[in-house]
Design a protein around this motif. Structure first.
Motif, short mmCIF file in Angstrom:
data_model
loop_
_atom_site.label_atom_id
_atom_site.label_comp_id
_atom_site.label_asym_id
_atom_site.label_seq_id
_atom_site.Cartn_x
_atom_site.Cartn_y
_atom_site.Cartn_z
N TRP A 191 3.00 7.03 -4.84
CA TRP A 191 2.02 6.26 -4.07
C TRP A 191 1.37 5.19 -4.94
CZ3 TRP A 191 -3.38 7.70 -5.11
CH2 TRP A 191 -4.28 6.86 -4.47
N ARG A 192 0.96 5.55 -6.15
CA ARG A 192 0.28 4.60 -7.03
C ARG A 192 1.18 3.43 -7.42
NH1 ARG A 192 -5.28 5.25 -7.28
NH2 ARG A 192 -5.94 7.17 -8.31
N SER A 193 2.49 3.64 -7.46
CA SER A 193 3.41 2.61 -7.92
C SER A 193 3.78 1.61 -6.83
CB SER A 193 4.68 3.25 -8.48
OG SER A 193 5.41 3.90 -7.45
N THR A 194 3.23 1.77 -5.64
CA THR A 194 3.52 0.87 -4.53
C THR A 194 2.22 0.27 -4.02
OG1 THR A 194 3.26 2.52 -2.76
CG2 THR A 194 5.40 2.43 -3.88
N ASP A 195 2.33 -0.55 -2.97
CA ASP A 195 1.12 -1.08 -2.34
C ASP A 195 0.70 -0.22 -1.15
OD1 ASP A 195 3.07 -1.66 -0.51
OD2 ASP A 195 2.52 -3.78 -0.26
N ASP B 184 -5.90 6.74 -0.58
CA ASP B 184 -7.15 6.18 -1.08
C ASP B 184 -8.23 6.47 -0.04
OD1 ASP B 184 -7.59 3.79 0.72
OD2 ASP B 184 -5.75 3.09 -0.20
N ARG C 223 0.59 2.33 5.94
CA ARG C 223 1.41 2.15 4.75
C ARG C 223 1.44 3.47 3.97
NH1 ARG C 223 -1.00 -2.03 1.25
NH2 ARG C 223 -2.93 -1.58 2.39
N THR D 283 -1.09 2.86 0.98
CA THR D 283 -2.44 3.43 0.96
C THR D 283 -2.41 4.95 0.97
OG1 THR D 283 -2.53 3.18 3.37
CG2 THR D 283 -3.54 1.44 2.05
#
Length: 241
Positions: A126-130, A191, A205, A132
């Motif tokens: 998750w963190r490596s993409t845009d 997030d 997303r 949410t």
């Protein structure tokens, strides 16, 4: 808002299909204990808490190193209470004490064969993409395209496309059908703004992290519990395929 992921383990006392499910044991460890150990070992969770209304579950969680800093309110301990409301309560409890997090993760006790690395991999994906949000997924054991309904007379009807089963040609082999995945209940992360905007982890997303079926058993029935126990007992490392 601060940084870091708050991991929440929701473990309600009431469970109907498998009574006292969250304290039922696999390999001598209760389901809530497995979740606590996995979440605590995960490197990408800044804080981990157990949300429960049940003293036995709270005691079992603490025995395995879990933090149970508050009792779950009665209004959030009913069959109708949503997971989103439970996690939002945990976020608010921390915010009232000056602890803010930019993301929240749900680690359910009902997927006991998950590994700590599955938690980290889902968060990292998750963190490596845009995106949410991120959710762990696994492949269906049987192709959902073969789903049928059965009426009161026992007659079967295709639920999806007739060509998957009702055809004059050969029935399509499973390997010839589209490969489909489903959320397996092991790891959810988002997030905080998106989590609140969408009231959960299914945002516009959301990315997936695929786990093998062998680690994706979701304990929802006595048979699931026995299957998880068997898989755990028959592997040198129960979390390996």
């Amino acid at each position: 808002m601060g940084e870091g992921v708050l991991g929440v383990i929701p473990a309600r006392g009431g469970s109907k299909r498998v009574p006292r499910k969250n304290v039922r044991e696999i390999g001598g460890i209760p389901l809530v204990g497995h979740a606590v150990e996995q979440a605590t070992e995960a490197a990408l969770l800044e804080e981990v808490v157990v949300s429960t209304d049940d003293e036995e579950i709270a005691a079992a969680a603490r025995k395995h190193g879990g933090r149970v800093p508050f009792p779950r309110p009665e209004r959030l301990a009913t069959d109708g209470a949503t997971s989103a409301a439970v996690l939002d309560h945990a976020l608010e409890w921390h915010a009232d004490r000056g602890d803010e997090f930019d993301a929240v993760a749900m680690i359910q006790p009902t997927t006991p064969l998950r590994r700590a690395s599955d938690i980290d991999e889902t968060i990292d994906r998750w963190r490596s993409t845009d995106a949410t949000a991120g959710i762990s997924v696994s492949e269906y054991r049987a192709p959902p395209q073969w789903a049928v309904t059965m009426d009161e007379t026992g007659t079967l009807r295709p639920y999806f496309e007739e060509d998957a089963l009702w055809t004059d040609d050969d029935v399509p082999r499973s390997q010839d059908l589209s490969r489909l995945l489903h959320p397996n209940g092991a790891v959810f992360v988002a997030d905080v703004p998106a989590f609140r905007a969408f009231d959960g982890f299914y945002t516009d997303r959301t990315v997936g992290y695929e786990m093998p079926i062998s680690r994706s058993i979701d304990v929802d029935s006595p048979a699931d519990l026995e299957l998880a126990r068997t898989l755990y007992a028959t592997h040198d490392d129960p979390n390996e395929e």
